[in-house]
Design a protein around this motif. Structure first.
Motif, PDB file in Angstrom:
ATOM      1  N   GLN A   5       0.827  -1.206   0.000  1.00 49.41           N
ATOM      2  CA  GLN A   5       0.000   0.000   0.000  1.00 49.41           C
ATOM      3  C   GLN A   5       0.863   1.258   0.000  1.00 49.41           C
ATOM      4  OE1 GLN A   5      -2.384  -0.818   3.460  1.00 49.41           O
ATOM      5  NE2 GLN A   5      -4.054  -1.662   2.236  1.00 49.41           N
ATOM      6  N   ILE A   6       1.973   1.217   0.733  1.00 48.89           N
ATOM      7  CA  ILE A   6       2.851   2.382   0.798  1.00 48.89           C
ATOM      8  C   ILE A   6       3.493   2.650  -0.558  1.00 48.89           C
ATOM      9  CG2 ILE A   6       5.025   3.248   1.778  1.00 48.89           C
ATOM     10  CD1 ILE A   6       4.180   1.869   4.416  1.00 48.89           C
ATOM     11  N   ILE A   7       3.899   1.591  -1.247  1.00 44.79           N
ATOM     12  CA  ILE A   7       4.567   1.781  -2.539  1.00 44.79           C
ATOM     13  C   ILE A   7       3.605   1.685  -3.721  1.00 44.79           C
ATOM     14  CG2 ILE A   7       6.808   1.020  -1.651  1.00 44.79           C
ATOM     15  CD1 ILE A   7       6.328  -1.646  -3.129  1.00 44.79           C
ATOM     16  N   SER A   8       2.310   1.689  -3.464  1.00 43.21           N
ATOM     17  CA  SER A   8       1.327   1.581  -4.549  1.00 43.21           C
ATOM     18  C   SER A   8       1.434   2.679  -5.602  1.00 43.21           C
ATOM     19  CB  SER A   8      -0.100   1.517  -3.995  1.00 43.21           C
ATOM     20  OG  SER A   8      -0.448   2.729  -3.375  1.00 43.21           O
ATOM     21  N   PRO A   9       1.922   3.889  -5.280  1.00 43.65           N
ATOM     22  CA  PRO A   9       2.098   4.863  -6.366  1.00 43.65           C
ATOM     23  C   PRO A   9       3.054   4.395  -7.464  1.00 43.65           C
ATOM     24  CG  PRO A   9       2.104   6.000  -4.273  1.00 43.65           C
ATOM     25  CD  PRO A   9       2.118   4.529  -3.967  1.00 43.65           C
ATOM     26  N   LEU A  10       3.915   3.449  -7.149  1.00 47.89           N
ATOM     27  CA  LEU A  10       4.829   2.921  -8.169  1.00 47.89           C
ATOM     28  C   LEU A  10       4.093   2.083  -9.211  1.00 47.89           C
ATOM     29  CD1 LEU A  10       7.896   1.952  -5.949  1.00 47.89           C
ATOM     30  CD2 LEU A  10       7.573   3.998  -7.350  1.00 47.89           C
ATOM     31  N   ASN A  11       2.799   1.808  -8.977  1.00 45.89           N
ATOM     32  CA  ASN A  11       2.001   1.087  -9.971  1.00 45.89           C
ATOM     33  C   ASN A  11       1.930   1.848 -11.297  1.00 45.89           C
ATOM     34  OD1 ASN A  11       1.408  -1.147  -8.409  1.00 45.89           O
ATOM     35  ND2 ASN A  11      -0.454  -0.232  -7.571  1.00 45.89           N
ATOM     36  N   TYR A  12       2.202   3.136 -11.259  1.00 47.18           N
ATOM     37  CA  TYR A  12       2.260   3.920 -12.500  1.00 47.18           C
ATOM     38  C   TYR A  12       3.225   3.274 -13.482  1.00 47.18           C
ATOM     39  CZ  TYR A  12       3.898   7.532 -15.676  1.00 47.18           C
ATOM     40  OH  TYR A  12       4.286   8.216 -16.801  1.00 47.18           O
ATOM     41  N   LEU A  13       4.315   2.749 -12.982  1.00 51.22           N
ATOM     42  CA  LEU A  13       5.314   2.126 -13.850  1.00 51.22           C
ATOM     43  C   LEU A  13       4.809   0.827 -14.469  1.00 51.22           C
ATOM     44  CD1 LEU A  13       8.468   2.769 -11.650  1.00 51.22           C
ATOM     45  CD2 LEU A  13       7.768   4.001 -13.726  1.00 51.22           C
ATOM     46  N   LYS A  14       3.695   0.275 -13.950  1.00 54.77           N
ATOM     47  CA  LYS A  14       3.118  -0.957 -14.482  1.00 54.77           C
ATOM     48  C   LYS A  14       2.078  -0.711 -15.572  1.00 54.77           C
ATOM     49  CE  LYS A  14       3.592  -3.578 -10.183  1.00 54.77           C
ATOM     50  NZ  LYS A  14       2.833  -4.306  -9.149  1.00 54.77           N
ATOM     51  N   VAL A  15       1.771   0.555 -15.839  1.00 55.48           N
ATOM     52  CA  VAL A  15       0.803   0.860 -16.896  1.00 55.48           C
ATOM     53  C   VAL A  15       1.403   0.440 -18.236  1.00 55.48           C
ATOM     54  CG1 VAL A  15      -0.420   2.693 -18.125  1.00 55.48           C
ATOM     55  CG2 VAL A  15      -0.273   2.763 -15.633  1.00 55.48           C
ATOM     56  N   LYS A  16       0.673  -0.382 -18.970  1.00 53.45           N
ATOM     57  CA  LYS A  16       1.133  -0.899 -20.257  1.00 53.45           C
ATOM     58  C   LYS A  16       0.178  -0.449 -21.357  1.00 53.45           C
ATOM     59  CE  LYS A  16       4.347  -3.351 -18.301  1.00 53.45           C
ATOM     60  NZ  LYS A  16       5.443  -2.552 -17.887  1.00 53.45           N
ATOM     61  N   GLY A  17       0.705  -0.375 -22.583  1.00 52.50           N
ATOM     62  CA  GLY A  17      -0.153  -0.104 -23.728  1.00 52.50           C
ATOM     63  C   GLY A  17      -0.177   1.338 -24.189  1.00 52.50           C
ATOM     64  N   MET A  18       0.733   2.153 -23.689  1.00 57.64           N
ATOM     65  CA  MET A  18       0.820   3.540 -24.145  1.00 57.64           C
ATOM     66  C   MET A  18       2.166   3.704 -24.838  1.00 57.64           C
ATOM     67  SD  MET A  18      -0.786   5.563 -20.915  1.00 57.64           S
ATOM     68  CE  MET A  18      -0.811   7.126 -21.779  1.00 57.64           C
ATOM     69  N   LYS A  19       2.121   4.079 -26.107  1.00 57.32           N
ATOM     70  CA  LYS A  19       3.340   4.061 -26.921  1.00 57.32           C
ATOM     71  C   LYS A  19       4.417   5.028 -26.449  1.00 57.32           C
ATOM     72  CE  LYS A  19       1.125   6.983 -30.355  1.00 57.32           C
ATOM     73  NZ  LYS A  19       0.668   7.096 -31.696  1.00 57.32           N
ATOM     74  N   SER A  20       4.084   6.184 -25.943  1.00 59.01           N
ATOM     75  CA  SER A  20       5.110   7.153 -25.566  1.00 59.01           C
ATOM     76  C   SER A  20       5.492   7.087 -24.092  1.00 59.01           C
ATOM     77  CB  SER A  20       4.645   8.569 -25.896  1.00 59.01           C
ATOM     78  OG  SER A  20       3.507   8.891 -25.135  1.00 59.01           O
ATOM     79  N   LYS A  21       4.824   6.238 -23.327  1.00 53.12           N
ATOM     80  CA  LYS A  21       5.064   6.198 -21.888  1.00 53.12           C
ATOM     81  C   LYS A  21       6.483   5.770 -21.544  1.00 53.12           C
ATOM     82  CE  LYS A  21       3.124   4.463 -17.619  1.00 53.12           C
ATOM     83  NZ  LYS A  21       4.350   3.849 -17.217  1.00 53.12           N
ATOM     84  N   VAL A  22       7.038   4.817 -22.277  1.00 52.60           N
ATOM     85  CA  VAL A  22       8.413   4.372 -22.027  1.00 52.60           C
ATOM     86  C   VAL A  22       9.387   5.528 -22.234  1.00 52.60           C
ATOM     87  CG1 VAL A  22      10.244   2.841 -22.862  1.00 52.60           C
ATOM     88  CG2 VAL A  22       7.937   1.973 -22.573  1.00 52.60           C
ATOM     89  N   MET A  23       9.099   6.371 -23.206  1.00 54.03           N
ATOM     90  CA  MET A  23       9.951   7.546 -23.446  1.00 54.03           C
ATOM     91  C   MET A  23       9.948   8.472 -22.227  1.00 54.03           C
ATOM     92  SD  MET A  23      11.277   7.313 -26.516  1.00 54.03           S
ATOM     93  CE  MET A  23      11.734   8.955 -26.987  1.00 54.03           C
ATOM     94  N   PHE A  24       8.758   8.733 -21.676  1.00 51.94           N
ATOM     95  CA  PHE A  24       8.645   9.631 -20.535  1.00 51.94           C
ATOM     96  C   PHE A  24       9.170   9.005 -19.251  1.00 51.94           C
ATOM     97  CE2 PHE A  24       5.756  11.833 -23.350  1.00 51.94           C
ATOM     98  CZ  PHE A  24       5.990  13.160 -23.032  1.00 51.94           C
ATOM     99  N   ASP A  25       9.010   7.694 -19.105  1.00 52.05           N
ATOM    100  CA  ASP A  25       9.400   7.023 -17.863  1.00 52.05           C
ATOM    101  C   ASP A  25      10.886   6.715 -17.773  1.00 52.05           C
ATOM    102  OD1 ASP A  25       6.751   7.076 -17.197  1.00 52.05           O
ATOM    103  OD2 ASP A  25       6.400   4.935 -17.499  1.00 52.05           O
ATOM    104  N   TRP A  26      11.501   6.347 -18.888  1.00 55.50           N
ATOM    105  CA  TRP A  26      12.868   5.835 -18.831  1.00 55.50           C
ATOM    106  C   TRP A  26      13.841   6.537 -19.761  1.00 55.50           C
ATOM    107  CZ3 TRP A  26      13.090   3.316 -14.572  1.00 55.50           C
ATOM    108  CH2 TRP A  26      11.990   2.591 -14.122  1.00 55.50           C
ATOM    109  N   ILE A  27      13.467   6.768 -21.007  1.00 60.17           N
ATOM    110  CA  ILE A  27      14.432   7.268 -21.992  1.00 60.17           C
ATOM    111  C   ILE A  27      14.750   8.750 -21.769  1.00 60.17           C
ATOM    112  CG2 ILE A  27      14.857   7.644 -24.455  1.00 60.17           C
ATOM    113  CD1 ILE A  27      13.273   4.989 -24.895  1.00 60.17           C
TER     114      ILE A  27
END
Length: 192
Positions: A5-27
């Motif tokens: 529950q404390i680290i549940s905000p990290l679930n954002y990183l588990k969102v799949k299916g958005m083409k540009s999300k990897v660019m914003f999250d990691w690249i």
């Protein structure tokens, strides 16, 4: 259960299916961290004593992030209560449906994991809870590092990892926040 529950905000990183999300999250964060480190190398020759202690660059960067949790929480509250029903429609992606993996306990106490389709509201709530989490983590790092008395030169590798980590989390938080601002300032008005 409490830790999840404390680290549940990290679930954002588990969102799949958005083409540009990897660019914003990691690249983008990795590139910006690299550029920042290169700049620090040009300015100081990667003198960690200067970067961390004398110039107080990291301290100033982390002090700036101390201002952000309140704004992120306000954005989260606004999104959660936004009255337009279109924001509850699924994210539109013609090739793939954006999902998030959730863990939950049903009424019988059984644990379940499943992927659910996410709406624009859920995506923005998860995004702003993530950037709030990261800004609080950076704030705590700043507080604890301010009372740590360590010779930077003696712990060169550890101090370098500290600078890399702080810069990467900072840029990841900022790029995710910019993605959220894009949705709130522009994309949300195109909902139909």
């Amino acid at each position: 259960m409490l830790i999840s529950q404390i680290i549940s905000p990290l679930n954002y990183l588990k969102v799949k299916g958005m083409k540009s999300k990897v660019m914003f999250d990691w690249i983008f964060p990795a590139l910006l961290t690299g550029f920042s480190c290169f700049y620090l190398y040009l300015v100081s020759g990667w003198d960690l004593g200067f970067i961390v202690l004398e110039s107080k660059f990291i301290d100033k960067l982390l002090s700036f992030t101390a201002l952000l949790p309140g704004f992120f929480i306000a954005a989260l509250a606004a999104i959660a209560t936004f009255p337009r029903k279109e924001i509850d429609c699924a994210l539109d992606n013609p090739k793939v449906s954006p999902t998030i993996k959730v863990n939950y306990i049903d009424r019988n106490g059984e644990h379940h994991r499943k992927h659910i389709l996410i709406s624009r509201r859920v995506f923005l709530c998860v995004l702003f809870s993530f950037v709030t989490f990261e800004s609080v983590v950076l704030l705590l790092i700043n507080l604890f590092s301010s009372v740590t008395v360590v010779s930077v030169e003696s712990y060169y590798v550890l101090a370098s990892l500290y600078v890399f980590f702080v810069l990467f989390v900072f840029w990841q938080m900022l790029t995710a926040a910019f993605l959220g601002l894009y949705y709130l300032s522009f994309r949300i008005h195109l909902l139909r």
